[in-house]
Design an enzyme around this catalytic site. Structure first.
Site, short mmCIF file in Angstrom:
data_model
loop_
_atom_site.label_atom_id
_atom_site.label_comp_id
_atom_site.label_asym_id
_atom_site.label_seq_id
_atom_site.Cartn_x
_atom_site.Cartn_y
_atom_site.Cartn_z
N HIS A 74 0.84 -1.19 0.00
CA HIS A 74 0.00 0.00 0.00
C HIS A 74 0.88 1.25 0.00
CE1 HIS A 74 0.48 -0.67 4.47
NE2 HIS A 74 0.81 0.62 4.39
P1 TYD Z 1 -2.02 -4.17 7.79
O1 TYD Z 1 -2.34 -2.80 7.31
O2 TYD Z 1 -2.58 -5.32 7.01
O3 TYD Z 1 -0.46 -4.36 7.94
P2 TYD Z 1 0.68 -4.23 6.81
O4 TYD Z 1 0.25 -3.14 5.89
O5 TYD Z 1 1.91 -3.90 7.59
O6 TYD Z 1 0.82 -5.54 6.11
O7 TYD Z 1 -2.51 -4.26 9.31
C1 TYD Z 1 -2.86 -5.48 9.94
C2 TYD Z 1 -4.02 -5.22 10.90
O8 TYD Z 1 -3.65 -4.35 11.94
C3 TYD Z 1 -5.21 -4.59 10.21
O9 TYD Z 1 -6.37 -5.19 10.75
C4 TYD Z 1 -5.14 -3.14 10.63
C5 TYD Z 1 -4.50 -3.21 11.98
N1 TYD Z 1 -3.69 -2.04 12.34
C6 TYD Z 1 -4.05 -1.28 13.42
O10 TYD Z 1 -5.08 -1.53 14.09
N2 TYD Z 1 -3.28 -0.21 13.79
C7 TYD Z 1 -2.14 0.09 13.11
O11 TYD Z 1 -1.46 1.07 13.49
C8 TYD Z 1 -1.77 -0.70 11.98
C9 TYD Z 1 -0.54 -0.38 11.19
C10 TYD Z 1 -2.56 -1.76 11.63
#
Ligand code: TYD
Length: 135
Positions: free
Chosen positions: A49
């Site tokens: 992303h």
């Molecule tokens: P995700 O965005 O999929 O992680 P990455 O982009 O690093 O692969 O995030 C995983 C889960 O955690 C998703 O349900 C959103 C949640 N999340 C939070 O609640 N707070 C945060 O600060 C972040 C980064 C993710």
């Protein structure tokens, strides 16, 4: 352009090592959130992303991983494997993390609280934002 690395001062003594992260010193924005990614399974790719506004900095507290950075014009892959270096993750940079070592602890400091609306999760949509005249 990318990548932008920040060298960190490691404060060590005979007990071991310590690195500090402070707003206005090592981190060029106010820190409103810290999260860390660990226990990543083999073969997993995370991220995939870009953020519309959010700036972040990433560090490995332990282990290593690869970080692909793409600003819509250039694409570069770097390795995070040094606790004494941080990598800037600017707004509007598509990023993918991969090749996590089993012990990797990837620490991220962020400029704002979590905001799902700030994410661009579709690469073609990301390119349309970077190159609006091409769409
Ligand atoms: P995700 O965005 O999929 O992680 P990455 O982009 O690093 O692969 O995030 C995983 C889960 O955690 C998703 O349900 C959103 C949640 N999340 C939070 O609640 N707070 C945060 O600060 C972040 C980064 C993710």
């Amino acid at each position: 352009m990318i990548p932008i690395w920040i060298d960190l001062q490691v404060r060590g003594d005979d007990r071991g090592s310590l690195v500090a992260l402070e707003t206005g010193r090592q981190i060029p924005f106010p820190i409103r959130r810290v999260y860390y990614i660990f226990g990543t399974k083999p073969g997993v790719v995370r991220g995939l992303h870009a953020h519309r506004k959010l700036r972040q900095m990433t560090f490995v507290a332990q282990g290593s991983c690869d970080m692909l950075l793409d600003d819509g014009r250039n694409r570069v892959s770097v390795r995070l494997d040094d606790q004494a270096r941080g990598l800037m993750l600017d707004r509007m940079v598509w990023h993918e993390m991969s090749n996590f070592s089993p012990d990797c602890v990837l620490v991220v400091v962020a400029e704002t609280e979590y905001d799902a609306a700030d994410y661009i999760r579709n690469y073609q949509e990301f390119l349309r934002h970077v190159h609006p005249s091409h769409s």
